[in-house]
Design a protein around this motif. Structure first.
Motif, PDB file in Angstrom:
ATOM      1  N   THR A  43       0.838  -1.196   0.000  1.00 20.75           N
ATOM      2  CA  THR A  43       0.000   0.000   0.000  1.00 20.75           C
ATOM      3  C   THR A  43       0.874   1.248   0.000  1.00 20.75           C
ATOM      4  O   THR A  43       0.641   2.185  -0.769  1.00 20.75           O
ATOM      5  CB  THR A  43      -0.932   0.003   1.228  1.00 20.75           C
ATOM      6  OG1 THR A  43      -1.751  -1.158   1.174  1.00 20.75           O
ATOM      7  CG2 THR A  43      -1.798   1.247   1.263  1.00 20.75           C
ATOM      8  N   GLN A  44       1.898   1.272   0.850  1.00 24.54           N
ATOM      9  CA  GLN A  44       2.791   2.428   0.911  1.00 24.54           C
ATOM     10  C   GLN A  44       3.544   2.612  -0.408  1.00 24.54           C
ATOM     11  O   GLN A  44       3.695   3.735  -0.885  1.00 24.54           O
ATOM     12  CB  GLN A  44       3.789   2.262   2.066  1.00 24.54           C
ATOM     13  CG  GLN A  44       4.582   3.516   2.341  1.00 24.54           C
ATOM     14  CD  GLN A  44       3.704   4.682   2.742  1.00 24.54           C
ATOM     15  OE1 GLN A  44       2.859   4.548   3.609  1.00 24.54           O
ATOM     16  NE2 GLN A  44       3.879   5.818   2.105  1.00 24.54           N
ATOM     17  N   LEU A  45       3.981   1.525  -1.009  1.00 24.46           N
ATOM     18  CA  LEU A  45       4.685   1.603  -2.289  1.00 24.46           C
ATOM     19  C   LEU A  45       3.783   2.207  -3.371  1.00 24.46           C
ATOM     20  O   LEU A  45       4.204   3.091  -4.123  1.00 24.46           O
ATOM     21  CB  LEU A  45       5.151   0.212  -2.713  1.00 24.46           C
ATOM     22  CG  LEU A  45       5.896   0.113  -4.040  1.00 24.46           C
ATOM     23  CD1 LEU A  45       7.236   0.816  -3.946  1.00 24.46           C
ATOM     24  CD2 LEU A  45       6.081  -1.345  -4.417  1.00 24.46           C
TER      25      LEU A  45
ATOM     26  N   LEU B 104       1.069   4.119  -2.914  1.00 26.27           N
ATOM     27  CA  LEU B 104       0.783   5.532  -2.602  1.00 26.27           C
ATOM     28  C   LEU B 104       1.983   6.431  -2.899  1.00 26.27           C
ATOM     29  O   LEU B 104       1.824   7.529  -3.427  1.00 26.27           O
ATOM     30  CB  LEU B 104       0.357   5.667  -1.143  1.00 26.27           C
ATOM     31  CG  LEU B 104      -0.996   5.053  -0.790  1.00 26.27           C
ATOM     32  CD1 LEU B 104      -1.234   5.118   0.714  1.00 26.27           C
ATOM     33  CD2 LEU B 104      -2.117   5.717  -1.556  1.00 26.27           C
ATOM     34  N   ASP B 105       3.183   5.969  -2.565  1.00 24.89           N
ATOM     35  CA  ASP B 105       4.387   6.750  -2.866  1.00 24.89           C
ATOM     36  C   ASP B 105       4.556   6.922  -4.371  1.00 24.89           C
ATOM     37  O   ASP B 105       4.903   7.996  -4.853  1.00 24.89           O
ATOM     38  CB  ASP B 105       5.633   6.081  -2.278  1.00 24.89           C
ATOM     39  CG  ASP B 105       5.704   6.182  -0.770  1.00 24.89           C
ATOM     40  OD1 ASP B 105       4.909   6.943  -0.180  1.00 24.89           O
ATOM     41  OD2 ASP B 105       6.546   5.474  -0.179  1.00 24.89           O
ATOM     42  N   HIS B 106       4.315   5.872  -5.116  1.00 21.26           N
ATOM     43  CA  HIS B 106       4.434   5.944  -6.570  1.00 21.26           C
ATOM     44  C   HIS B 106       3.401   6.915  -7.147  1.00 21.26           C
ATOM     45  O   HIS B 106       3.716   7.735  -8.004  1.00 21.26           O
ATOM     46  CB  HIS B 106       4.265   4.564  -7.185  1.00 21.26           C
ATOM     47  CG  HIS B 106       4.306   4.574  -8.676  1.00 21.26           C
ATOM     48  ND1 HIS B 106       5.466   4.789  -9.387  1.00 21.26           N
ATOM     49  CD2 HIS B 106       3.325   4.422  -9.590  1.00 21.26           C
ATOM     50  CE1 HIS B 106       5.193   4.757 -10.685  1.00 21.26           C
ATOM     51  NE2 HIS B 106       3.900   4.539 -10.830  1.00 21.26           N
TER      52      HIS B 106
ATOM     53  N   ALA C  85       2.043   9.422  -5.684  1.00 24.91           N
ATOM     54  CA  ALA C  85       2.375  10.790  -5.297  1.00 24.91           C
ATOM     55  C   ALA C  85       3.477  11.376  -6.174  1.00 24.91           C
ATOM     56  O   ALA C  85       3.482  12.577  -6.449  1.00 24.91           O
ATOM     57  CB  ALA C  85       2.800  10.832  -3.832  1.00 24.91           C
ATOM     58  N   THR C  86       4.389  10.541  -6.647  1.00 23.00           N
ATOM     59  CA  THR C  86       5.497  11.054  -7.457  1.00 23.00           C
ATOM     60  C   THR C  86       5.163  11.120  -8.936  1.00 23.00           C
ATOM     61  O   THR C  86       5.840  11.803  -9.688  1.00 23.00           O
ATOM     62  CB  THR C  86       6.762  10.193  -7.278  1.00 23.00           C
ATOM     63  OG1 THR C  86       6.477   8.860  -7.673  1.00 23.00           O
ATOM     64  CG2 THR C  86       7.237  10.226  -5.842  1.00 23.00           C
ATOM     65  N   THR C  87       4.125  10.409  -9.358  1.00 23.19           N
ATOM     66  CA  THR C  87       3.795  10.394 -10.781  1.00 23.19           C
ATOM     67  C   THR C  87       2.497  11.127 -11.097  1.00 23.19           C
ATOM     68  O   THR C  87       2.062  11.125 -12.238  1.00 23.19           O
ATOM     69  CB  THR C  87       3.682   8.953 -11.309  1.00 23.19           C
ATOM     70  OG1 THR C  87       2.665   8.275 -10.584  1.00 23.19           O
ATOM     71  CG2 THR C  87       5.005   8.218 -11.175  1.00 23.19           C
TER      72      THR C  87
END
Length: 56
Positions: free
Chosen positions: A34-36, A38-40, A42-44
């Motif tokens: 889930t964190q991976l 969400l982080d992806h 947010a950056t894309t």
């Protein structure tokens, strides 16, 4: 690829099926994935479109 399927996968021979993992391991993997994601996201994410100027 079916991550949560009950059948064996040809891609991961010898790996335990999802239901066979301890509950703690499943919870940790779910949290990390889930964190991976969400982080992806947010950056894309595409920046909001700029509003065109109004000529009056």
């Amino acid at each position: 690829m079916d991550l949560f399927g009950s059948g064996p996968s040809n891609d991961a021979i010898g790996a335990p099926a999802w239901p066979e993992l301890p509950a703690e391991a499943r919870a940790t993997l779910t949290r990390l994935m889930t964190q991976l994601i969400l982080d992806h996201a947010a950056t894309t994410a595409t920046p909001p479109a700029k509003e065109a100027g109004h000529d009056l």
